[in-house]
Design an enzyme around this catalytic site. Structure first.
Site, PDB file in Angstrom:
ATOM      1  N   HIS A 436       0.822  -1.210   0.000  1.00 13.58           N
ATOM      2  CA  HIS A 436       0.000   0.000   0.000  1.00 13.58           C
ATOM      3  C   HIS A 436       0.853   1.254   0.000  1.00 13.58           C
ATOM      4  CE1 HIS A 436      -4.035  -1.525   0.293  1.00 13.58           C
ATOM      5  NE2 HIS A 436      -3.436  -2.576   0.803  1.00 13.58           N
ATOM      6  N   HIS A 533      -1.292 -14.921  16.967  1.00 10.37           N
ATOM      7  CA  HIS A 533      -1.643 -16.237  17.497  1.00 10.37           C
ATOM      8  C   HIS A 533      -0.931 -16.469  18.826  1.00 10.37           C
ATOM      9  CE1 HIS A 533      -2.574 -17.657  13.104  1.00 10.37           C
ATOM     10  NE2 HIS A 533      -3.498 -16.845  13.588  1.00 10.37           N
ATOM     11  N   ASN A 589      -3.485 -21.889  12.457  1.00  6.16           N
ATOM     12  CA  ASN A 589      -4.335 -20.881  13.098  1.00  6.16           C
ATOM     13  C   ASN A 589      -5.076 -21.530  14.263  1.00  6.16           C
ATOM     14  OD1 ASN A 589      -4.430 -21.278  10.114  1.00  6.16           O
ATOM     15  ND2 ASN A 589      -4.628 -19.080  10.143  1.00  6.16           N
TER      16      ASN A 589
END
Ligand code: FAD
Ligand code: G3F
Length: 610
Positions: A436, A533, A589
């Site tokens: 970005h 996590h 995950n």
């Protein structure tokens, strides 16, 4: 420890006069708090459940996924700003670099006679000056998980998560719930099945996509069997979402709301933003669970102290007296509430915040090779044919023969003995701050790059749980929500460092089968904590193992905070939930696995709460 003094103090607090009396209290409305609520209601619909969340009601539909809004369905690149806006970093080291180009006449404490000191003043108060801009004077930058963050709102992180829901590998990652192997396997099979039903996991939502198939087919072809070694497994990433049947361009991403929907009664919001389902479930947003109070020397919680932060002119304290208390306020928020309560930490919760783990993340973005893109036009698979032809007919000048809104790839290669890390090949731009800033926004390359040819590779590595990796809470400094400031002390072991090097080499190998690097998104390790996590902060005991990692002590309390049913050691009515419970080194995950723990615990809790 004798807690009578603090207990008497609390009883005398006049603000605690408002008392709520549910059967079960739950702190935290993320997917794990929601799982407890849903399971408890399923087991015993008569139970009255009260939930509070420190954050506000951000979405009109309580706890729903923000990516479901049409803005992001149409332009996924914009979602990165939502994620960044919602996340608050946990611990920011103090910087003492002065602004040297400021007007020389402005106040700059470094140059004043009053010396800036870390610590407390003669009255025992911390210097607030250092804590400005959320800085933490106790954080050593070299031991920080600098990108570790929390989300404070109804639904927690599930209002913007990626929805990847793999199971942990039985030998390489998964904790133990039963001492007996067969029972353990059967238990996990049952729990994963239920967790997937609750949050709605599937692996076919992206299977029609040309981009998905292109990536998957290429990787399967590039990693064939070699001699005795079987082919490497590549498959669709299991995701908690569904493709809309009416308009297959769009996807409904699942979240805490998906779980709360199983309560079976409409969630209604009143003008104070309290959410209710039937007469059995209440959720107070903007309501901090401040601390739990135990009955002196009984191993039993008497009540929790909550504070409604946005009600009236001043904070309003509420006492909640329940039969069972569940703290599911995230991997940081849960131990934070315990640290703010009057436990004799070293005797009662010696393992709290020790053996923490967080995954190492390797990341890159590639642009697909030209022959792969050309192949879509020249040799489309039969199932692509119509889409490709229609697109060429409608957009003859488009150099890519693929619909503009063709869904992204969602591919994984699960952890294996040969490749002990978790991998995701997708496109979401979540980790690509640089795409970005540099490549797309400012660089010349931006305008000519079509996101249809970009694939993100994210590899997640395990970190060994070691006692010296800790999350501690300050006795002096408070965070912006007046809770004890968290501090990390995290260092990778030699074994984990080596494994992450191999993971990086593997990622670059996989990348080169698909394409060339997008300038600015070449292979890189991401800042520690960015996987989000964090685990082990209130780790569970594993029956049948002496300890994991090996610990000379036989005392479960020394290396775990809760038992295999999520119940805090030594307490009859206090349960914890969330990723902080996972005691092992793992790469995948975590949310689905944390849901499993909550589902298992709910059976025990429902019995105690009846
Ligand atoms: P949370 O979702 O963190 O919810 C905890 C709640 O507790 C919050 O709402 C918070 O406001 C509240 N709270 C905190 N302190 C207090 C207090 N004192 N009193 C009351 N309430 C409090 N995981 C996966 O498994 N797969 C993915 O694909 C995935 N993608 C992710 C992508 C992103 C961008 C992010 C940020 C996370 C992702 N995660 C993913 C992680 C996942 O979102 C978390 O594992 C999950 O949300 C944890 O659920 P939880 O309920 O334990 O905690
Ligand atoms: C993680 O928490 C998720 O589990 C990934 F799937 C996701 O890609 C990543 O965050 C992005 O930061």
């Amino acid at each position: 420890m004798d807690h009578s003094a603090e207990y008497t103090k609390a009883k005398a607090l006049p603000q605690l006069s408002t008392t709520l009396t549910p059967d079960v209290f739950i702190a935290g409305s993320g997917p794990i708090g929601a799982t407890f609520a849903a399971e408890l209601h399923r087991i015993n619909p008569k139970l009255k459940i009260l939930m509070t969340d420190i954050g506000g009601l951000d979405t009109a539909v309580p706890g729903s996924h923000k990516k479901n809004s049409i803005d992001f369905q149409k332009d996924i690149d914009r979602f990165v700003h939502i994620i960044q806006g919602d996340l608050s970093t946990v611990s920011v080291p103090v910087t003492n670099v002065p602004v040297t180009n400021a007007d020389p006449e402005v106040f700059l404490p470094w140059y004043e006679d009053i010396k800036v000191k870390i610590g407390t003043d003669p009255n025992g108060r911390a210097s607030k000056w250092f804590v400005r801009n959320n800085q933490n004077p106790e954080q050593k930058p070299e031991f920080n998980l600098g990108a570790e963050a929390v989300t404070r709102c109804v639904g927690g992180m599930s209002t913007h998560w990626t929805c990847a829901c793999p199971e942990l590998h039985p030998e390489l990652e998964r904790p133990r719930l039963e001492a007996d192997d067969d029972k353990n396997n059967a238990e996990w099979t049952k729990l994963y099945k239920r967790a997937k039903e609750l949050i709605g996991v599937g692996d076919t939502q992206f299977s029609e996509s040309i981009r998905h198939q292109l990536v998957l087919d290429t990787l399967i072809k590039e990693f064939p069997a070699v001699g005795q070694i079987p082919p490497r497994e590549f498959k669709a990433l299991p995701l908690a979402c569904e493709r809309d049947t009416d308009d297959p361009r769009y996807v409904t991403w699942h979240s805490a709301h998906t779980i709360l929907k199983t309560l079976g009664a409409a969630l209604k919001v009143d003008e104070e933003e309290v959410v209710r389902a039937g007469d059995f479930f209440e959720l107070y947003p903007n309501t901090r669970c401040t601390r739990v109070w135990q009955l002196p020397n009984k191993g039993e919680i008497d009540f929790v102290e909550c504070t409604r932060l946005r009600l009236g002119k001043v904070d309003t304290n509420v006492q909640v007296k329940a039969k069972v208390y569940i703290i599911a306020a995230g991997a940081v928020g849960t131990p934070q509430i315990l640290a703010n309560s009057f436990f004799a930490k070293e005797q009662e919760l010696p393992a709290l915040g020790k053996y923490i783990t967080e995954q190492t993340m390797a990341f890159c973005q590639i642009m697909l090779y030209r022959d792969l893109i050309a192949g879509v036009r020249e040799k489309p698979k039969p199932e692509w044919q119509k889409r490709v032809e229609d697109h060429i007919r409608d957009f003859p000048l488009d150099p890519i023969a693929m619909p503009f809104d063709e869904p992204e790839p969602q591919v994984t290669s699960p952890i294996s003995k040969e490749h002990p890390w978790h991998t995701q090949a997708s496109y979401s731009n979540q980790n690509s701050r640089r795409i970005h800033r540099d490549a797309f926004s400012y660089g010349k390359v931006g305008a000519t790059i079509d996101s249809r040819v970009v694939v993100d590779l994210r590899f997640f590595g395990r970190n060994d749980p070691v006692e010296t990796n800790t999350l501690t809470f300050s006795n002096i400094h408070r965070d912006g929500y007046d809770m004890p400031q968290p501090t990390f002390h995290f260092q990778m072991t030699a074994h984990s460092r080596k494994e992450s090097g191999l993971m990086m080499a593997d990622m670059t190998n996989v990348a080169t089968k698909l394409g060339g690097y997008l300038p600015g998104s070449e292979p890189q390790f991401l800042e520690p904590g960015l996987a989000l996590h964090l685990a082990g902060t209130f780790r569970a005991f594993q029956p049948g193992t002496k300890a994991n990692p090996p610990n000379p002590s036989d005392n479960a309390k020394d290396f775990s905070v809760v038992n295999e049913n999520s119940q805090v050691h030594g307490f009859t009515n206090l349960f914890l939930g969330g990723n902080g419970i996972i005691p092992t080194a793992f790469a995948a995950n975590p949310t689905l696995t944390s849901m499993c723990y909550a589902i298992r615990a709910s059976t025990v809790i429902a019995e105690k709460a009846k």
